[in-house]
Design a protein around this motif. Sequence first.
Motif, PDB file in Angstrom:
ATOM      1  N   ARG A 217      15.628  32.608  -3.235  1.00 20.47           N
ATOM      2  CA  ARG A 217      14.720  31.959  -4.189  1.00 20.47           C
ATOM      3  C   ARG A 217      15.471  31.416  -5.407  1.00 20.47           C
ATOM      4  NH1 ARG A 217       9.480  31.815  -4.038  1.00 20.47           N
ATOM      5  NH2 ARG A 217       9.278  33.585  -2.461  1.00 20.47           N
ATOM      6  N   LEU A 218      15.169  30.074  -5.626  1.00 25.89           N
ATOM      7  CA  LEU A 218      15.703  29.564  -6.985  1.00 25.89           C
ATOM      8  C   LEU A 218      15.058  29.897  -8.106  1.00 25.89           C
ATOM      9  CD1 LEU A 218      16.736  25.796  -5.516  1.00 25.89           C
ATOM     10  CD2 LEU A 218      17.894  28.192  -4.994  1.00 25.89           C
ATOM     11  N   SER A 219      15.751  29.607  -9.275  1.00 24.30           N
ATOM     12  CA  SER A 219      15.120  30.286 -10.678  1.00 24.30           C
ATOM     13  C   SER A 219      13.762  29.399 -10.722  1.00 24.30           C
ATOM     14  CB  SER A 219      15.933  29.917 -11.750  1.00 24.30           C
ATOM     15  OG  SER A 219      16.276  28.587 -11.580  1.00 24.30           O
ATOM     16  N   ASN A 220      13.665  28.379 -10.123  1.00 27.87           N
ATOM     17  CA  ASN A 220      12.384  27.353 -10.334  1.00 27.87           C
ATOM     18  C   ASN A 220      11.274  27.891  -9.236  1.00 27.87           C
ATOM     19  OD1 ASN A 220      13.204  26.268  -8.057  1.00 27.87           O
ATOM     20  ND2 ASN A 220      13.203  24.217  -8.845  1.00 27.87           N
ATOM     21  N   GLY A 221      11.467  28.938  -8.328  1.00 24.54           N
ATOM     22  CA  GLY A 221      10.516  29.335  -7.649  1.00 24.54           C
ATOM     23  C   GLY A 221      10.679  28.882  -6.268  1.00 24.54           C
ATOM     24  N   LEU A 222      11.575  27.707  -5.786  1.00 26.23           N
ATOM     25  CA  LEU A 222      11.748  27.394  -4.581  1.00 26.23           C
ATOM     26  C   LEU A 222      12.377  28.229  -3.737  1.00 26.23           C
ATOM     27  CD1 LEU A 222      11.729  24.452  -2.931  1.00 26.23           C
ATOM     28  CD2 LEU A 222      14.209  24.658  -3.474  1.00 26.23           C
ATOM     29  N   SER A 223      11.460  28.351  -2.466  1.00 25.82           N
ATOM     30  CA  SER A 223      12.238  29.210  -1.340  1.00 25.82           C
ATOM     31  C   SER A 223      13.295  28.489  -0.402  1.00 25.82           C
ATOM     32  CB  SER A 223      11.041  29.797  -0.301  1.00 25.82           C
ATOM     33  OG  SER A 223      10.353  30.807  -1.287  1.00 25.82           O
ATOM     34  N   VAL A 224      14.454  29.006  -0.175  1.00 25.75           N
ATOM     35  CA  VAL A 224      15.298  28.336   0.767  1.00 25.75           C
ATOM     36  C   VAL A 224      15.746  29.179   1.891  1.00 25.75           C
ATOM     37  CG1 VAL A 224      17.707  27.272   0.652  1.00 25.75           C
ATOM     38  CG2 VAL A 224      16.275  27.320  -1.385  1.00 25.75           C
ATOM     39  N   ILE A 225      15.806  28.874   3.076  1.00 32.25           N
ATOM     40  CA  ILE A 225      16.103  29.329   4.209  1.00 32.25           C
ATOM     41  C   ILE A 225      17.250  28.737   4.818  1.00 32.25           C
ATOM     42  CG2 ILE A 225      15.253  30.371   6.498  1.00 32.25           C
ATOM     43  CD1 ILE A 225      12.574  30.309   5.247  1.00 32.25           C
ATOM     44  N   LEU A 226      18.336  29.479   5.165  1.00 26.37           N
ATOM     45  CA  LEU A 226      19.458  28.960   5.835  1.00 26.37           C
ATOM     46  C   LEU A 226      20.114  29.611   6.931  1.00 26.37           C
ATOM     47  CD1 LEU A 226      21.670  28.399   2.289  1.00 26.37           C
ATOM     48  CD2 LEU A 226      20.206  26.800   3.445  1.00 26.37           C
ATOM     49  N   HIS A 227      20.074  28.730   8.164  1.00 33.79           N
ATOM     50  CA  HIS A 227      20.544  29.401   9.484  1.00 33.79           C
ATOM     51  C   HIS A 227      21.435  28.610   9.947  1.00 33.79           C
ATOM     52  CE1 HIS A 227      19.239  31.905  12.947  1.00 33.79           C
ATOM     53  NE2 HIS A 227      20.345  31.045  13.628  1.00 33.79           N
ATOM     54  N   PRO A 228      22.782  29.068   9.836  1.00 33.06           N
ATOM     55  CA  PRO A 228      24.197  28.328  10.502  1.00 33.06           C
ATOM     56  C   PRO A 228      23.965  28.548  11.918  1.00 33.06           C
ATOM     57  CG  PRO A 228      24.738  30.211   9.392  1.00 33.06           C
ATOM     58  CD  PRO A 228      23.242  30.271   9.168  1.00 33.06           C
ATOM     59  N   ILE A 229      24.649  27.521  12.837  1.00 29.73           N
ATOM     60  CA  ILE A 229      24.444  27.403  14.234  1.00 29.73           C
ATOM     61  C   ILE A 229      25.884  26.783  14.514  1.00 29.73           C
ATOM     62  CG2 ILE A 229      23.720  26.795  16.388  1.00 29.73           C
ATOM     63  CD1 ILE A 229      20.895  26.444  15.040  1.00 29.73           C
ATOM     64  N   PRO A 230      27.164  27.625  14.406  1.00 27.18           N
ATOM     65  CA  PRO A 230      28.467  26.930  14.625  1.00 27.18           C
ATOM     66  C   PRO A 230      28.695  26.143  15.574  1.00 27.18           C
ATOM     67  CG  PRO A 230      28.452  29.511  13.953  1.00 27.18           C
ATOM     68  CD  PRO A 230      26.767  29.071  14.322  1.00 27.18           C
ATOM     69  N   ILE A 231      27.860  26.199  16.605  1.00 27.02           N
ATOM     70  CA  ILE A 231      28.303  25.380  17.926  1.00 27.02           C
ATOM     71  C   ILE A 231      27.669  23.931  17.784  1.00 27.02           C
ATOM     72  CG2 ILE A 231      28.609  27.398  19.253  1.00 27.02           C
ATOM     73  CD1 ILE A 231      25.854  26.930  20.279  1.00 27.02           C
ATOM     74  N   THR A 232      27.000  23.665  16.936  1.00 27.13           N
ATOM     75  CA  THR A 232      26.237  22.282  17.082  1.00 27.13           C
ATOM     76  C   THR A 232      26.777  21.478  15.562  1.00 27.13           C
ATOM     77  OG1 THR A 232      24.139  21.017  16.770  1.00 27.13           O
ATOM     78  CG2 THR A 232      24.299  23.182  15.415  1.00 27.13           C
ATOM     79  N   ASP A 233      26.724  20.229  15.810  1.00 30.23           N
ATOM     80  CA  ASP A 233      27.313  19.381  14.876  1.00 30.23           C
ATOM     81  C   ASP A 233      26.325  18.515  14.101  1.00 30.23           C
ATOM     82  OD1 ASP A 233      29.903  19.883  15.204  1.00 30.23           O
ATOM     83  OD2 ASP A 233      29.981  18.342  17.063  1.00 30.23           O
ATOM     84  N   SER A 234      24.897  18.912  14.258  1.00 29.76           N
ATOM     85  CA  SER A 234      23.927  18.549  13.576  1.00 29.76           C
ATOM     86  C   SER A 234      23.186  19.338  12.730  1.00 29.76           C
ATOM     87  CB  SER A 234      22.734  17.889  14.577  1.00 29.76           C
ATOM     88  OG  SER A 234      22.022  19.067  15.464  1.00 29.76           O
ATOM     89  N   VAL A 235      22.216  18.891  11.793  1.00 31.66           N
ATOM     90  CA  VAL A 235      21.733  19.662  10.677  1.00 31.66           C
ATOM     91  C   VAL A 235      20.208  19.141  10.734  1.00 31.66           C
ATOM     92  CG1 VAL A 235      21.579  20.490   8.486  1.00 31.66           C
ATOM     93  CG2 VAL A 235      23.684  20.248   9.455  1.00 31.66           C
ATOM     94  N   THR A 236      19.287  20.050  10.600  1.00 30.59           N
ATOM     95  CA  THR A 236      18.003  19.701  10.300  1.00 30.59           C
ATOM     96  C   THR A 236      17.333  20.345   8.888  1.00 30.59           C
ATOM     97  OG1 THR A 236      17.217  19.541  12.670  1.00 30.59           O
ATOM     98  CG2 THR A 236      15.617  20.001  10.974  1.00 30.59           C
ATOM     99  N   VAL A 237      16.903  19.492   7.977  1.00 29.78           N
ATOM    100  CA  VAL A 237      16.451  19.960   6.858  1.00 29.78           C
ATOM    101  C   VAL A 237      14.951  19.760   6.882  1.00 29.78           C
ATOM    102  CG1 VAL A 237      16.439  19.626   4.359  1.00 29.78           C
ATOM    103  CG2 VAL A 237      18.378  19.151   5.460  1.00 29.78           C
ATOM    104  N   ASP A 238      14.123  20.784   6.655  1.00 30.82           N
ATOM    105  CA  ASP A 238      12.693  20.945   6.833  1.00 30.82           C
ATOM    106  C   ASP A 238      12.029  21.348   5.510  1.00 30.82           C
ATOM    107  OD1 ASP A 238      10.055  20.400   7.789  1.00 30.82           O
ATOM    108  OD2 ASP A 238      10.757  21.451   9.812  1.00 30.82           O
TER     109      ASP A 238
END
Length: 434
Positions: free
Chosen positions: A14-35
């Motif tokens: 949780r950033l200082s401004n209140g934003l929630s952040v969820i990160l999940h690495p998948i080492p075997i993939t070369d793509s990234v989704t930001v939602d």
Amino acid sequence: MNCSPRLLPAHTHRLSNGLSVILHPIPITDSVTVDIWVQTGGRNEPLEWLGLSHFLEHMVFKGNDRLAPGELDRAIEGRGGVTNAATSQDYTHYYITVAAGDLPESLPYLAEVVLRAGIPADEFERERQVVLEEIRRAADNPDYNAYQQLMQTAYGDHPYGRPVLGTPASLMDLTPELMRTYHQGWYRPEQMTVVVTGGIDPERALALVEEQFGGSPSGAELRIPPAPAQPRPQGILRQESTHPRLEQARLLLAWPTVSAHDWQTACGLEVLASILGDGRTSRLVHLLREQRGWVRGIGCSSMVLKEGGLFCVSAQMDPDHLSRVEATILHEIEKLQQDGIGQAELDRTRRILTHEFLFSAESPSQLAGIYGYYETLGGVQRIQEYLELLQSLTPTQVRELAQQHLSPEAYVVTTLKPAGLDSASSPERQLAYR
């Protein structure tokens, strides 16, 4: 004792401004989704703002003084990526999928349009026509009509009973100024979650998110009058109509249930829905489609919403079978309430639901959607709670849930028939419940 499966652990911040952040690495993939998930949708609209959340979803892509309309799409698609958005009753979300190496150049575009939507007046008028056409197309869809009639009957004056798309009349009353006020009031960091999944280094991804979203200050809260409570049907509430583009009749039965706050019950109702109508071996599918052939398709679902859920049975069939199918559904529910289920049936159902969940979390985009959805419903810990509750539920608890929530004397039913069919002339119609 079966062990519940676990997703790989997510990194939550949780950033200082209140934003929630969820990160999940998948080492075997070369793509990234930001939602990016925003905790507002149709539920937060007063009646006079109907359709505003969905219209805003369209206008976000129209940019601002620093980003021309369509520039986000060109920037992402020009790198071979995809971008899209969706609006529901409880949330709105915007997502991109790009190659992992393109994330640093792509994320600023998404952050710019979501955080600083300009709502340009000329684009507003053009996009209003696009949304009006979307509403007209939806009106031609029989299943959309049946669903909206069911929601309106089940939820009454609650916002859940209104169409997320709005109506032509409500769209014409909206203004760019009103939309800017709504955007500033709801698209605040403390009402948002950014999910990043795929081929990422969590520390670098967090730094990117903080760079693009961390400087966004909290805006003034937009106060919306509280919605009325979800009504409970007293007896059987029946809504019947016809549609000119329909060949097979639609039958929808629904029972109001619990909100997302009662998570244990909500998870149990998901199991109950699977037992009744999830796949060929489920009770209603096996009986009504496989054995008797009375329906073309039938299924069950347990809708989980923030302010009150809905347990639904939906079916397609020849209009002559409507009454006997409704009576059979109720009979099977009463049979489950009286006789319960066996351990083998419960074990098979929990395997189906567990595998369905795991199969739906294989790609970065699927996983990002799951994290955002569960965070909206109360937190990502709900994912593991759901998987554990699947394993701990007993046959007695399933039976009690059916007894408590699926009354054969109080429910909502919507029927949609082909236009021109005289319902009173059908002998089968006389068997309908009174």
